[in-house]
Design a protein around this motif. Structure first.
Motif, PDB file in Angstrom:
ATOM      1  N   GLN A  74     -21.797  23.899 -30.142  1.00 23.17           N
ATOM      2  CA  GLN A  74     -20.474  24.511 -30.332  1.00 23.17           C
ATOM      3  C   GLN A  74     -20.518  25.419 -31.548  1.00 23.17           C
ATOM      4  O   GLN A  74     -21.406  25.290 -32.393  1.00 23.17           O
ATOM      5  N   THR A  75     -19.526  26.284 -31.670  1.00 20.87           N
ATOM      6  CA  THR A  75     -19.364  27.029 -32.915  1.00 20.87           C
ATOM      7  C   THR A  75     -18.173  26.392 -33.644  1.00 20.87           C
ATOM      8  O   THR A  75     -18.364  25.509 -34.459  1.00 20.87           O
ATOM      9  N   THR A  76     -16.949  26.807 -33.331  1.00 20.02           N
ATOM     10  CA  THR A  76     -15.795  26.130 -33.916  1.00 20.02           C
ATOM     11  C   THR A  76     -15.800  24.671 -33.455  1.00 20.02           C
ATOM     12  O   THR A  76     -15.889  24.399 -32.255  1.00 20.02           O
ATOM     13  N   ARG A  77     -15.726  23.759 -34.401  1.00 20.00           N
ATOM     14  CA  ARG A  77     -15.841  22.342 -34.021  1.00 20.00           C
ATOM     15  C   ARG A  77     -14.868  21.504 -34.836  1.00 20.00           C
ATOM     16  O   ARG A  77     -14.727  21.686 -36.036  1.00 20.00           O
ATOM     17  N   ARG A  78     -14.180  20.593 -34.171  1.00 18.07           N
ATOM     18  CA  ARG A  78     -13.196  19.729 -34.825  1.00 18.07           C
ATOM     19  C   ARG A  78     -13.851  18.791 -35.834  1.00 18.07           C
ATOM     20  O   ARG A  78     -14.990  18.387 -35.674  1.00 18.07           O
ATOM     21  N   PHE A  79     -13.074  18.374 -36.801  1.00 17.94           N
ATOM     22  CA  PHE A  79     -13.545  17.418 -37.802  1.00 17.94           C
ATOM     23  C   PHE A  79     -13.348  15.999 -37.257  1.00 17.94           C
ATOM     24  O   PHE A  79     -12.603  15.190 -37.807  1.00 17.94           O
ATOM     25  N   ASP A  80     -14.037  15.710 -36.149  1.00 15.16           N
ATOM     26  CA  ASP A  80     -13.905  14.391 -35.526  1.00 15.16           C
ATOM     27  C   ASP A  80     -14.505  13.288 -36.382  1.00 15.16           C
ATOM     28  O   ASP A  80     -14.186  12.109 -36.201  1.00 15.16           O
ATOM     29  N   ALA A  81     -15.400  13.682 -37.297  1.00 14.71           N
ATOM     30  CA  ALA A  81     -16.034  12.667 -38.143  1.00 14.71           C
ATOM     31  C   ALA A  81     -15.018  11.927 -39.008  1.00 14.71           C
ATOM     32  O   ALA A  81     -15.237  10.771 -39.367  1.00 14.71           O
ATOM     33  N   LEU A  82     -13.906  12.570 -39.315  1.00 17.88           N
ATOM     34  CA  LEU A  82     -12.956  11.943 -40.248  1.00 17.88           C
ATOM     35  C   LEU A  82     -12.403  10.630 -39.703  1.00 17.88           C
ATOM     36  O   LEU A  82     -12.134   9.696 -40.455  1.00 17.88           O
ATOM     37  N   LYS A  83     -12.231  10.537 -38.389  1.00 15.21           N
ATOM     38  CA  LYS A  83     -11.667   9.289 -37.856  1.00 15.21           C
ATOM     39  C   LYS A  83     -12.684   8.147 -37.933  1.00 15.21           C
ATOM     40  O   LYS A  83     -12.296   6.987 -38.106  1.00 15.21           O
ATOM     41  N   LEU A  84     -13.960   8.479 -37.836  1.00 11.10           N
ATOM     42  CA  LEU A  84     -14.979   7.448 -38.042  1.00 11.10           C
ATOM     43  C   LEU A  84     -15.002   7.047 -39.513  1.00 11.10           C
ATOM     44  O   LEU A  84     -15.060   5.860 -39.855  1.00 11.10           O
ATOM     45  N   TRP A  85     -14.936   8.050 -40.371  1.00  4.30           N
ATOM     46  CA  TRP A  85     -14.953   7.796 -41.824  1.00  4.30           C
ATOM     47  C   TRP A  85     -13.809   6.864 -42.231  1.00  4.30           C
ATOM     48  O   TRP A  85     -14.012   5.855 -42.902  1.00  4.30           O
ATOM     49  N   MET A  86     -12.601   7.207 -41.814  1.00  6.71           N
ATOM     50  CA  MET A  86     -11.421   6.424 -42.222  1.00  6.71           C
ATOM     51  C   MET A  86     -11.501   5.005 -41.661  1.00  6.71           C
ATOM     52  O   MET A  86     -11.158   4.035 -42.355  1.00  6.71           O
ATOM     53  N   THR A  87     -11.926   4.873 -40.422  1.00  6.26           N
ATOM     54  CA  THR A  87     -12.028   3.542 -39.820  1.00  6.26           C
ATOM     55  C   THR A  87     -13.068   2.710 -40.565  1.00  6.26           C
ATOM     56  O   THR A  87     -12.848   1.538 -40.886  1.00  6.26           O
ATOM     57  N   LEU A  88     -14.197   3.336 -40.861  1.00  8.96           N
ATOM     58  CA  LEU A  88     -15.272   2.648 -41.563  1.00  8.96           C
ATOM     59  C   LEU A  88     -14.852   2.262 -42.979  1.00  8.96           C
ATOM     60  O   LEU A  88     -15.142   1.155 -43.445  1.00  8.96           O
ATOM     61  N   ARG A  89     -14.138   3.151 -43.654  1.00  9.70           N
ATOM     62  CA  ARG A  89     -13.737   2.864 -45.036  1.00  9.70           C
ATOM     63  C   ARG A  89     -12.673   1.777 -45.094  1.00  9.70           C
ATOM     64  O   ARG A  89     -12.577   1.060 -46.073  1.00  9.70           O
ATOM     65  N   VAL A  90     -11.852   1.680 -44.041  1.00 12.75           N
ATOM     66  CA  VAL A  90     -10.838   0.620 -44.025  1.00 12.75           C
ATOM     67  C   VAL A  90     -11.447  -0.707 -43.566  1.00 12.75           C
ATOM     68  O   VAL A  90     -11.256  -1.743 -44.199  1.00 12.75           O
ATOM     69  N   MET A  91     -12.190  -0.668 -42.474  1.00 11.08           N
ATOM     70  CA  MET A  91     -12.610  -1.915 -41.818  1.00 11.08           C
ATOM     71  C   MET A  91     -14.028  -2.340 -42.145  1.00 11.08           C
ATOM     72  O   MET A  91     -14.383  -3.503 -41.936  1.00 11.08           O
ATOM     73  N   GLY A  92     -14.860  -1.407 -42.555  1.00 13.87           N
ATOM     74  CA  GLY A  92     -16.269  -1.706 -42.749  1.00 13.87           C
ATOM     75  C   GLY A  92     -17.003  -1.770 -41.418  1.00 13.87           C
ATOM     76  O   GLY A  92     -16.380  -1.915 -40.357  1.00 13.87           O
ATOM     77  N   ALA A  93     -18.323  -1.658 -41.479  1.00  7.73           N
ATOM     78  CA  ALA A  93     -19.126  -1.664 -40.254  1.00  7.73           C
ATOM     79  C   ALA A  93     -18.949  -2.976 -39.487  1.00  7.73           C
ATOM     80  O   ALA A  93     -18.769  -2.977 -38.267  1.00  7.73           O
ATOM     81  N   ASP A  94     -18.963  -4.098 -40.220  1.00  8.14           N
ATOM     82  CA  ASP A  94     -18.802  -5.399 -39.549  1.00  8.14           C
ATOM     83  C   ASP A  94     -17.456  -5.488 -38.833  1.00  8.14           C
ATOM     84  O   ASP A  94     -17.356  -6.064 -37.749  1.00  8.14           O
ATOM     85  N   GLY A  95     -16.438  -4.926 -39.469  1.00 10.83           N
ATOM     86  CA  GLY A  95     -15.097  -4.971 -38.883  1.00 10.83           C
ATOM     87  C   GLY A  95     -15.061  -4.253 -37.539  1.00 10.83           C
ATOM     88  O   GLY A  95     -14.446  -4.728 -36.581  1.00 10.83           O
ATOM     89  N   ILE A  96     -15.743  -3.104 -37.460  1.00 11.58           N
ATOM     90  CA  ILE A  96     -15.808  -2.387 -36.184  1.00 11.58           C
ATOM     91  C   ILE A  96     -16.632  -3.198 -35.186  1.00 11.58           C
ATOM     92  O   ILE A  96     -16.240  -3.392 -34.031  1.00 11.58           O
ATOM     93  N   GLY A  97     -17.785  -3.686 -35.665  1.00  8.60           N
ATOM     94  CA  GLY A  97     -18.682  -4.425 -34.769  1.00  8.60           C
ATOM     95  C   GLY A  97     -18.038  -5.686 -34.209  1.00  8.60           C
ATOM     96  O   GLY A  97     -18.297  -6.066 -33.061  1.00  8.60           O
ATOM     97  N   ARG A  98     -17.179  -6.297 -35.021  1.00  5.10           N
ATOM     98  CA  ARG A  98     -16.527  -7.531 -34.535  1.00  5.10           C
ATOM     99  C   ARG A  98     -15.572  -7.245 -33.375  1.00  5.10           C
ATOM    100  O   ARG A  98     -15.342  -8.114 -32.533  1.00  5.10           O
ATOM    101  N   LEU A  99     -15.015  -6.033 -33.331  1.00 10.79           N
ATOM    102  CA  LEU A  99     -14.141  -5.678 -32.200  1.00 10.79           C
ATOM    103  C   LEU A  99     -14.944  -5.717 -30.901  1.00 10.79           C
ATOM    104  O   LEU A  99     -14.513  -6.281 -29.894  1.00 10.79           O
ATOM    105  N   LEU A 100     -16.141  -5.091 -30.933  1.00  8.11           N
ATOM    106  CA  LEU A 100     -16.968  -5.098 -29.721  1.00  8.11           C
ATOM    107  C   LEU A 100     -17.445  -6.516 -29.399  1.00  8.11           C
ATOM    108  O   LEU A 100     -17.416  -6.938 -28.239  1.00  8.11           O
ATOM    109  N   ASP A 101     -17.864  -7.245 -30.424  1.00 12.40           N
ATOM    110  CA  ASP A 101     -18.282  -8.635 -30.187  1.00 12.40           C
ATOM    111  C   ASP A 101     -17.180  -9.416 -29.474  1.00 12.40           C
ATOM    112  O   ASP A 101     -17.437 -10.170 -28.533  1.00 12.40           O
TER     113      ASP A 101
END
Ligand SMILES: *Cc1c(COP(=O)(O)O)cnc(C)c1O
Length: 499
Positions: free
Chosen positions: A351-378
């Motif tokens: 792509q050329t123009t591209r959305r800042f989709d990374a921010l939603k991963l960043w915010m989720t990770l900073r709030v919940m931590g990696a384990d917090g995300i992983g526990r949802l899938l578990d």
């Protein structure tokens, strides 16, 4: 609106608009007793067709009201406990806040002079993911955010194709004529590869029969069969651009034996792409990371954050073991990304123009931590296992597979005219109509697919908080529809029983 353009002058209008949109979402969440409205496709089509696009409504409130009736009242609610159809996840609240931020600021993650700090945030996340994968080798891993697994697979296979064609042609010591080599290229994958692999092969200009599908060992790729196939293809003068291994097939959630497949690929000097669009969330699972053992041997990996990282559509990434492979995606232009030594995101992206989709991963990770995300899938995987046992114990349902990840595959077995469970053929004939009847009623949504050549129903479970009574309600709807359809009472099913 007097001044619809966002600026410091009308920031209050922006705040009011977001508040109004949020109020609509609250209403949508609050008013939802079913995952979808029972409106028919023709009624919705007529409603949409009736909108006169040449007559603007003038105010946001009126436009929201219209959108409520056209869209929100009928949108399929993936968050709903009786939505168990496709790979659509419930989403994290920090991610939604991030979306509002990223959209309002409207950063295009494209070049350093447009993206600055957003480029840094994105790049830090890319390295977070490549560290989770733990790529084995000497290259410097790198990656790029994309719009989805389809786009990630395309770019992964494009990079693999270019890597192959940049090396000497078989039996020669130079790269030869790339057009002459193209028709002989093959992509080898398992029986349950995603449609995007075939689509990528088409877009990459490969031959119509370029995708070679291996018979599996159950639902997984058999490394010994792969080994033999790679030898056979080489003997026949073919070059293999890539082997695509699956970390979570869309229907079965099956994970190929990645380490063994990776070792075969290395022995044959063939690119290994791992499609972890579904199973990628296991990278952060506190208890099941070992299911991805061997993913570190991959040359490229697809991860979908909008599936098992619980982020809103769209967010995915392609990760490369050797980031220098992105040179194949780079085209420099004086007006955008001159070859001046600066790191530009556009140098890696299709792509050329591209959305800042990374921010939603960043915010989720900073709030919940990696384990917090992983526990949802578990949690979702645990729920799927529980549903598997419930289905297995149900006399009117037949479990087709013990859940491997978070899908449950099963077949309807209502009693037939003689009081005994219906035959295989009768069960086959019921699957689609059951799925259609449930969709029409809107109360419980399930998917239909084909396993071992026979139609079957599928539940995709991504809600770790799913309650047993909701599962029971969905299975009850399936049984009711099955009984009525088996008795030839289609009308009763769609019109009365399930509404
Ligand atoms: C969903 C899926 C894809 C495609 O991803 P999109 O994000 O829908 O483009 C690719 N591979 C697998 C195995 C998938 O399950």
């Amino acid at each position: 609106m007097n001044d619809p353009l966002l600026s410091s002058e009308n920031r209050e209008a922006h705040a009011a608009a977001l508040a109004a949109a949020t109020a609509e979402v609250s209403r949508y969440l609050d008013g939802r007793t079913t995952p979808r409205s029972p409106a028919s496709p023709s009624a919705l089509a007529a409603q949409t067709a009736a909108v006169d696009l040449s007559a603007p409504l003038g105010t946001l409130d009126k436009a929201l009201e219209e959108v409520r009736e056209l869209y929100l009242d009928h949108a399929v609610g993936y968050h709903h406990p009786r939505y168990l159809a496709h790979l659509n996840c419930p989403i994290t609240i920090p991610a939604v806040a991030a979306e509002a931020l990223a959209t309002s600021v409207n950063t295009a993650v494209e070049t350093w002079d447009q993206g600055t700090s957003a480029c840094l945030i994105e790049q830090k996340l890319i390295h977070w993911v490549t560290d989770l994968i733990g790529f084995d080798g000497s290259g410097r891993p790198d990656g790029v955010f994309t719009t989805g697994g389809t786009a990630s697979n395309l770019q992964g296979l494009f990079t693999a194709r270019e890597d192959r064609l940049s090396r000497p042609a078989p039996g020669g010591d130079d790269t030869g004529d790339r057009c002459a080599r193209l028709p002989g290229l093959r992509i080898v994958t398992g029986e349950h590869a995603h449609l995007s692999v075939v689509k990528a092969a088409r877009l990459l200009g490969l031959a119509p029969d370029a995708v070679v599908t291996l018979p599996g060992d159950g639902d997984r790729m058999d490394p010994a069969t792969l080994d033999r196939m790679l030898s056979t293809l080489a003997d026949a003068g073919h070059e293999v651009a890539a082997v695509v291994a699956l970390a979570g097939t869309t229907d079965h959630g099956a994970i190929d034996p990645l380490r063994a497949v990776g070792e075969v690929c290395r022995r044959h000097d063939v690119w290994m792409h791992v499609d972890a669009a579904y199973g990628g969330g296991l990278l952060v699972s506190p208890t099941r990371r070992d299911l991805l053992d061997g993913v570190d041997l991959a040359d490229s990996v697809t991860v979908d954050f909008h599936k098992t990282f619980f982020l809103p559509v769209a967010a995915s990434a392609l990760l490369l073991r050797d980031g220098s492979g992105f040179r194949h995606s780079t085209v420099s232009a004086d007006y955008l990304n001159p070859a001046d030594g600066d790191d530009h995101a556009v140098d890696k992206s299709l792509q050329t123009t591209r959305r800042f989709d990374a921010l939603k991963l960043w915010m989720t990770l900073r709030v919940m931590g990696a384990d917090g995300i992983g526990r949802l899938l578990d949690g979702a995987i645990d729920v799927a296992a529980r549903i598997g046992r419930t289905v297995d114990a149900d006399a009117e349902l037949e479990l087709v597979r013990v859940p491997a990840l978070s899908t449950v595959l099963f077949r309807p077995r209502p009693a037939g005219a003689d009081g005994r469970p219906v035959s295989d053929d009768e069960s086959d004939a019921l699957v689609r109509p059951i799925r259609d009847a449930l969709f029409a009623a809107g109360r419980s949504l399930v998917a239909a697919t084909v396993v071992d050549g026979r139609p079957c129903l599928k539940l995709t479970v991504l809600d770790p908080t799913l309650a047993d009574e909701d599962v029971a309600a969905v299975l009850a709807d399936v049984r009711t529809a099955a009984r009525y359809l088996a008795a030839g009472m289609r009308e009763a099913t769609t019109a009365g029983v399930l509404t």
